[in-house]
Design an enzyme around this catalytic site. Structure first.
Site, PDB file in Angstrom:
ATOM      1  N   ARG A 137       0.786  -1.230   0.000  1.00  0.00           N
ATOM      2  CA  ARG A 137       0.000   0.000   0.000  1.00  0.00           C
ATOM      3  C   ARG A 137       0.820   1.284   0.000  1.00  0.00           C
ATOM      4  O   ARG A 137       0.240   2.363   0.003  1.00  0.00           O
ATOM      5  CB  ARG A 137      -1.027  -0.035   1.138  1.00  0.00           C
ATOM      6  CG  ARG A 137      -2.200  -0.959   0.781  1.00  0.00           C
ATOM      7  CD  ARG A 137      -3.306  -0.955   1.791  1.00  0.00           C
ATOM      8  NE  ARG A 137      -2.900  -1.638   2.991  1.00  0.00           N
ATOM      9  CZ  ARG A 137      -2.939  -2.972   3.168  1.00  0.00           C
ATOM     10  NH1 ARG A 137      -3.391  -3.745   2.211  1.00  0.00           N
ATOM     11  NH2 ARG A 137      -2.540  -3.495   4.287  1.00  0.00           N
ATOM     12  N   GLY A 197      -0.766 -11.671   8.962  1.00  0.00           N
ATOM     13  CA  GLY A 197      -0.558 -13.112   9.097  1.00  0.00           C
ATOM     14  C   GLY A 197      -1.451 -13.793  10.125  1.00  0.00           C
ATOM     15  O   GLY A 197      -1.270 -14.967  10.427  1.00  0.00           O
ATOM     16  N   ASP A 318     -14.010 -11.800  11.826  1.00  0.00           N
ATOM     17  CA  ASP A 318     -12.919 -11.229  11.039  1.00  0.00           C
ATOM     18  C   ASP A 318     -13.203  -9.756  10.702  1.00  0.00           C
ATOM     19  O   ASP A 318     -12.998  -9.312   9.571  1.00  0.00           O
ATOM     20  CB  ASP A 318     -12.649 -12.033   9.752  1.00  0.00           C
ATOM     21  CG  ASP A 318     -11.474 -11.466   8.957  1.00  0.00           C
ATOM     22  OD1 ASP A 318     -10.551 -10.922   9.583  1.00  0.00           O
ATOM     23  OD2 ASP A 318     -11.504 -11.548   7.713  1.00  0.00           O
ATOM     24  N   HIS A 623      -8.021 -18.259  -6.234  1.00  0.00           N
ATOM     25  CA  HIS A 623      -8.699 -18.615  -7.490  1.00  0.00           C
ATOM     26  C   HIS A 623     -10.202 -18.348  -7.470  1.00  0.00           C
ATOM     27  O   HIS A 623     -10.863 -18.586  -8.472  1.00  0.00           O
ATOM     28  CB  HIS A 623      -8.401 -20.071  -7.867  1.00  0.00           C
ATOM     29  CG  HIS A 623      -6.993 -20.266  -8.356  1.00  0.00           C
ATOM     30  ND1 HIS A 623      -6.587 -19.926  -9.630  1.00  0.00           N
ATOM     31  CD2 HIS A 623      -5.889 -20.723  -7.723  1.00  0.00           C
ATOM     32  CE1 HIS A 623      -5.290 -20.189  -9.761  1.00  0.00           C
ATOM     33  NE2 HIS A 623      -4.845 -20.670  -8.625  1.00  0.00           N
ATOM     34  N   MET A 660       2.466 -19.265  -7.988  1.00  0.00           N
ATOM     35  CA  MET A 660       1.655 -20.445  -7.662  1.00  0.00           C
ATOM     36  C   MET A 660       2.552 -21.424  -6.915  1.00  0.00           C
ATOM     37  O   MET A 660       3.261 -22.229  -7.514  1.00  0.00           O
ATOM     38  CB  MET A 660       1.110 -21.069  -8.956  1.00  0.00           C
ATOM     39  CG  MET A 660       0.414 -22.422  -8.780  1.00  0.00           C
ATOM     40  SD  MET A 660      -1.005 -22.368  -7.647  1.00  0.00           S
ATOM     41  CE  MET A 660      -1.005 -24.043  -7.020  1.00  0.00           C
TER      42      MET A 660
END
Ligand code: CA
Length: 692
Positions: A137, A197, A318, A623, A660
């Site tokens: 950011r 994290g 959350d 994904h 990936m």
């Protein structure tokens, strides 16, 4: 004899004189300049423009009359299809910004000429341990240096002139799944940085480093550490009493992944903390779990805690408290109060006395807040509702975990007393704690029941959040105006003295609205969704507006058409000025046609359902929900050749350097092929839906 101090003074003057005569001097941002940043209208010296982080520019060349001629003057395509979230800094004619994988770019602010690029060479394998895309950011600037937090947890000081590293320190234990996505801030000659994290199991903290040497000056933790060891502070002793069970053994969470605000008037630093590990309170043994989802105030000099306010006690959804923190002086009940403000993911707009931490108000600013019916005006605690939480029983709660408002910066027009923010109304989340949850350091530990596939999930998939730009009056505790946006998710905002509010959105449009009433005055199709906030500055006496364009991040995993208009694609930086006539060529991205499954589904419907559970657990985060991807390849379109390489990609790590990583430690060929069958079934479903 000359005293040492006068010798230093003479030497300093000599250096300053040399610096001022040098044509290519490094930009110098010092404490005095940062404190006076509001009057330095040409520049954008710190993340929120000024220490109060109001993101209000006094510039008015571009205003509600002239904006009709605002046009593009320069742009660069950037080598990414991931989210771009940075706030550029502009210092004396040079613009500095960051992109995917913590890469730094410097441009001539007027012409866009690329000056230098710095790539910190983040190991792409860390993508496994970031919750919300490979984002950064922004930067901090101080005395000729720029400061960068990298995705792999380093703090790097660069020469602002050349982009060459001056020092590079690790701020985290690299054996733990820490990451940095937020922008550092400067306070009293030190650079402050937190980390992320909590989904993976870490202990949150904020650190201060010497800007010259990179030596750590202090570190303050947000949750208690190993219960068998002594407390680092009184604050940790207080916090420990609010935890039961074993949650602290895995770090506890409470990470400071975004807001860090220095208050030079009071000598305090305010910062937010995130969720606990796991997301759900009951999986952490219950209790308030201080200081998760809290705003903390510490002394800038020492890091000693002065007060705390827990926005969402025992955060069960959350919600975090890592949304932007803005400072202001407001007249509350007839008296001026030094406050801080936060538009929380939880759907309430908070005003807190920043000297004392006293709760002033918490007001619902979106529709569809079901987890609480209000905030108790005396205690400042939410009044929780059974609608959004019913023990371990799955419920549909709102807002969702992307929030009523997330990290996207907010701005203020201090004369009008309005705060401008992107809001999401009526978002919902399947709140389904997993009764079999066990912490696993190798994976994301949301504690969510991935086997849940009941009617609430179908309701979640069918829900469209309504996006709005809201002009919030924090004193009157209501919106002065609201503009409904075509997309559910919108970007950070910029306010200017030209009676303008500027904001991009997920549909790829950058828009300008009249600050007084929200009338749309101007728009530009940026080609790709926008999450970052615009900035504005002067170069050569002319006003420019710059924005980073790139879609993804925490909202990038929800890309079904039903979840609001989104536009994934290639990232770019755009700069506008009055009379600009430049154009962009938007390269095609994504798929216009429905998928044609590369292989038939051979598994039973039960096996496909098992594949769905595994997909949701391991793949969804990048994904996409229901295998509909945005910023990364849409697996439903994978070719037969890609399917033939499946084991080497997912288990062997053949594409690790493209971001990936290998999942060899979590998946085997049996599980992987169940996931493959689920993806193929989603491709077949989309293909057949298109035919009917
Ligand atoms: Ca979080």
């Amino acid at each position: 004899m000359r005293s040492p101090s006068s010798f230093v003074l003479v030497a300093t003057l000599l250096v300053s004189a040399l610096a001022c005569t040098s044509a290519d001097r490094a930009p110098v941002v010092d404490d005095a300049r940062l404190v006076a940043a509001n009057t330095d209208s040409a520049n954008w010296l710190t993340y929120g423009r000024t220490y109060d982080e109001q993101r209000f520019s006094p510039l008015r060349q571009v205003n509600d009359s002239t904006i009709t001629t605002l046009g593009l003057v320069w742009s660069h395509d950037l080598p990414t299809t991931r989210a771009l979230e940075a706030t550029p800094l502009v210092i004396d004619g040079t613009l500095y910004t960051t992109g995917s994988w913590s890469v730094v770019y410097a441009y001539d602010a007027a012409t866009g000429k690329a000056l230098w690029t710095y790539d910190p060479k983040v190991d792409r394998k860390v993508a496994r341990f970031v919750c919300c895309d490979v984002v950064n950011r922004g930067l901090a600037a101080y005395k000729g240096k720029l400061f960068l937090g990298t995705l792999d947890g380093r703090l790097v000081a660069l020469s602002a002139k050349t982009g060459i590293p001056v020092w590079d320190v690790s701020t985290v234990d690299r054996n733990k799944p820490y990451a940095i996505s937020g922008a550092p801030r400067i306070a009293m000659g030190r650079v402050l940085i937190g980390n992320a994290g909590a989904e993976f199991g870490v202990r949150g903290y904020l650190s201060a480093y010497d800007t010259e040497t990179g030596a750590m000056a202090w570190r303050v933790y947000t949750v208690p550490g190993d219960p068998s060891k002594p407390f680092e502070s009184k604050a940790m002793e207080v916090a420990a009493k609010t935890w039961q069970g074993d949650a602290l053994k895995t770090g506890g969470g409470g990470t400071t992944w975004d807001p860090i605000v220095y208050d030079p008037e009071l000598g305090l630093v305010y910062f937010g903390t995130g969720n606990g590990t796991a997301w759900y309170r009951d999986l952490r043994g219950g209790g308030d779990n201080l200081y998760v989802a809290s705003i903390l105030a510490v002394k800038a000099e020492t890091g000693e805690q002065v007060w705390h306010y827990q926005v969402t006690p025992g955060d069960n959804w959350d919600f975090d408290a890592d949304q932007p923190i803005m400072l202001a002086t407001l007249t509350v009940a007839g008296a001026p109060r030094k406050v801080l403000m936060q538009a929380s993911k939880n759907g309430f707009f908070y005003v807190i006395d920043r000297a004392t931490g006293q709760f002033i108000s918490g007001t619902q600013f979106v529709e569809g807040v079901t987890w609480a019916t209000g905030i108790d005006s005396v205690t400042g605690r939410p009044i929780e509702s059974k609608v959004g939480y019913d023990g371990m029983k799955p419920v549909l709660s709102g807002p969702d975990n992307s929030g009523a408002h997330n990290w996207n910066p907010i701005s203020m027009d201090p004369a009008r007393g309005l705060v401008f923010l992107g809001a999401r109304n009526n978002s919902v989340e399947v709140h389904a704690p997993d009764k079999n949850f066990k912490y696993d350091a190798k994976e994301a530990n949301l504690g969510k029941d991935n086997t849940y596939a009941g009617p609430l999930w179908a309701k979640f998939l069918a829900t469209v959040a309504r996006g709005e730009l809201v002009a919030w009056n924090p004193v009157e505790r209501k919106a002065a105006w609201r503009v409904v946006l075509p997309s559910g998710q919108s970007g950070g905002t910029l306010a200017t003295a030209g009676n303008l509010v500027m904001q991009g959105a997920a549909d790829g449009m950058l828009r300008a609205f009249r600050g007084a009433d929200g009338t749309k005055l101007w728009e530009f199709d940026a080609g790709t969704g926008i999450m970052a906030p615009p900035v504005t500055y002067l170069a050569g006496g002319k006003q420019y507006v710059t924005v980073m364009v790139g879609w993804g991040g925490p909202s990038g995993h929800v890309n079904q058409p039903t979840n609001g208009l989104t536009k994934p694609g290639f990232g770019r930086i755009l700069t506008f000025a009055l009379g600009g006539t430049a154009k962009i060529v938007v390269p095609p991205y994504g798929h216009k046609e429905p998928p044609v499954p590369a292989l038939p589904v051979t598994a039973t419907s039960e096996q496909v359902a098992m594949g769905n559970v595994l997909y949701n657990k391991f793949c969804l985060r990048c994904h996409g929900v229901a295998a509909v991807a945005g910023p990364v390849p849409d697996l439903r379109y994978s070719s037969a050749a890609t399917h033939a390489m499946l084991d080497s990609i997912v288990l062997g790590g053949a594409r690790a350097q493209l971001g990936m990583p290998s999942f060899k430690d979590l998946l085997d060929t049996t599980k992987l092929h169940l996931i493959q069958q689920y993806v193929l079934s989603q491709a077949a479903a989309a293909s057949s839906a298109a035919k009917h």
